[in-house]
Design an enzyme around this catalytic site. Structure first.
Site, PDB file in Angstrom:
ATOM      1  CG  HIS A 233     -35.488  16.841-130.368  1.00 53.57           C
ATOM      2  ND1 HIS A 233     -35.769  16.262-129.144  1.00 53.57           N
ATOM      3  CD2 HIS A 233     -36.689  17.138-130.922  1.00 53.57           C
ATOM      4  CE1 HIS A 233     -37.069  16.210-128.974  1.00 53.57           C
ATOM      5  NE2 HIS A 233     -37.652  16.733-130.031  1.00 53.57           N
TER       6      HIS A 233
ATOM      7  CG  HIS B  50     -46.639  13.698-126.167  1.00 59.38           C
ATOM      8  ND1 HIS B  50     -47.191  13.720-127.426  1.00 59.38           N
ATOM      9  CD2 HIS B  50     -45.346  14.082-126.316  1.00 59.38           C
ATOM     10  CE1 HIS B  50     -46.269  14.084-128.302  1.00 59.38           C
ATOM     11  NE2 HIS B  50     -45.143  14.319-127.656  1.00 59.38           N
TER      12      HIS B  50
END
Length: 419
Positions: A103, A169
């Site tokens: 990220h 997830h």
């Protein structure tokens, strides 16, 4: 009236005939403060000495912390961890390492919002950069064959520990635990190798599955090779409040948390022609990249050829330039998926996994995004369809599937395990 999280607010939906799939986390109703819950878990570590014991005779400690994309209640977790370290060894030097994975860098104000001014001012903080070769070092080879290259701050310490939270997830099975290391503080060569098309295509690389999941196998090996000695992971409710905590060994404590959570998150699919979902509101719906997670929950209950409606503010845009470009440039989702499946592990590119999963969904379903008007063209570029409001999206879906189309609503698509 259903409330669907959207940014920092909600969209309302009046659909009395809809099937609704929700997590049972709110049944916990834990009235204890988060700090109390965490301290209690740390007082009974799973398959591990106490953190105070681990800190003895250690000169340096690195705590891997979550980045701005995760709603980890760090203010509940870090103070007890820091207190335990200092109690065990008043002279231990502690550094916080922000697990950004691939990220963007977490900004200072985001850290202040997450940790509080006292912690930000009181401890050295390193923002992991997966692209900085000088900041990362190879420590081994993963079971997949990819090199394990991690942040030097995680290597050059006497004690490596981590905070985190556990949620379903969409390809790692569950978040938390070993994910603090891979992808959290790994060089992108390790992340790309772990997130290769072959692994993502595995039927075990799905929400709620750990056993047989090739990504999990790699991640767990990475955590052990990095000598991740202790974790504190929490479970949060729909309001992002800490309701349970698990501390101790990075594998055993994490598995205990996953087993606990699964009892509340598992729901049976209710096949539908139209499925509405969200990414749980801010910060998890901050970009389209993150929102693929909730699309997989809808995918698991939508009939072939169904319409998936995703409601997400996406205040941070697409969340990945490579992700955006791959969808924009492809001839079709089918063509994109076929091309990705021909890509070798060594040739994996950034965001390929997200593109692969979205393409898999788009091959079978129409996806309509209810989001900010500024993203209308971007949504269309990415082979999805745009709607200004949820009402508009539903009208479009019913026009396609008929007024009698079955509707299933998943108010928070990342909080459930549909299967």
């Amino acid at each position: 009236m259903l409330k669907l999280p959207y940014g920092k607010t909600y969209l309302e939906l009046d659909a009395p005939d809809a099937a609704v799939l929700t997590s049972g986390i709110d049944r916990l109703h834990n009235d204890e403060a988060g700090l109390v819950i965490v301290r209690e878990a740390m007082a009974h570590p799973i398959n591990s000495p106490s953190l105070e014991t681990l800190a003895k005779d250690k000169k340096t400690c690195t705590i891997i912390i979550s980045d701005h994309t995760r709603p980890v209640p760090s203010r509940d977790i870090l103070p007890p961890m820091l207190q335990a370290l200092k109690s065990g060894n008043p002279d231990i030097a502690v550094t916080l390492l922000v697990a950004t994975g691939c990220h963007r860098a977490t900004q200072k104000q985001e850290l202040v919002d997450k940790l509080g001014e006292d912690i930000v001012a009181g401890y050295p903080i390193v923002i992991h950069d997966c692209r900085d070769a000088n900041a990362n070092v190879q420590i081994g080879i993963l079971p997949s064959g990819a090199p394990l290259v991690i942040d030097k701050t995680a290597v050059k310490c006497d004690l490596l520990i981590a905070e985190g939270f556990i949620e379903p997830h969409f390809f790692a099975g569950f978040s938390g635990g070993r994910k603090s290391v891979l992808p959290g503080v790994c060089d992108r060569v390790s992340v790309l190798g772990n997130h290769c098309s072959r692994f993502i295509d595995s039927p075990f690389a799905r929400t709620g599955i750990l056993d047989g999941n090739p990504l999990h196998t790699d991640m767990l090996a990475a955590a052990k090779m990095a000598k991740l000695a202790y974790i504190v992971n929490v479970v949060i409710d729909e309001n992002k409040k800490t309701v349970a905590a698990f501390a101790g060994d990075c594998e055993k404590a994490h598995r205990a948390g996953c087993d606990f959570l699964k009892e509340y998150c598992a729901v049976k699919p209710v096949p539908a022609d139209v499925v509405i979902t969200t990414n749980g509101g801010a910060p998890l719906d901050q970009n389209i990249y993150q929102c693929v997670k909730s699309m997989t929950a809808a995918e698991a209950t939508a009939r072939e050829g169904g319409v998936i409606i995703l409601c997400a503010e996406c205040a941070d845009g697409t969340g990945g330039e490579d992700f955006y470009r791959s969808l924009k440039a492809c001839e079709s989702a089918d063509a994109l998926y076929a091309g990705i499946m021909q890509t070798t592990q060594q040739s994996t590119i950034p965001d390929q996994w997200e593109s692969q999963i979205l393409a898999r969904i788009l091959k079978k379903h129409r996806v309509v995004m209810v989001t900010r008007p500024a993203l209308a063209d971007t949504v269309r570029d990415m082979k999805m369809e745009y709607a200004r409001t949820l009402t508009e999206a539903l009208q479009y879906a019913y026009a396609l599937k008929g007024e009698g189309a079955a509707l299933t609503v998943i108010p928070n698509g990342i909080s459930v395990i549909v299967g």
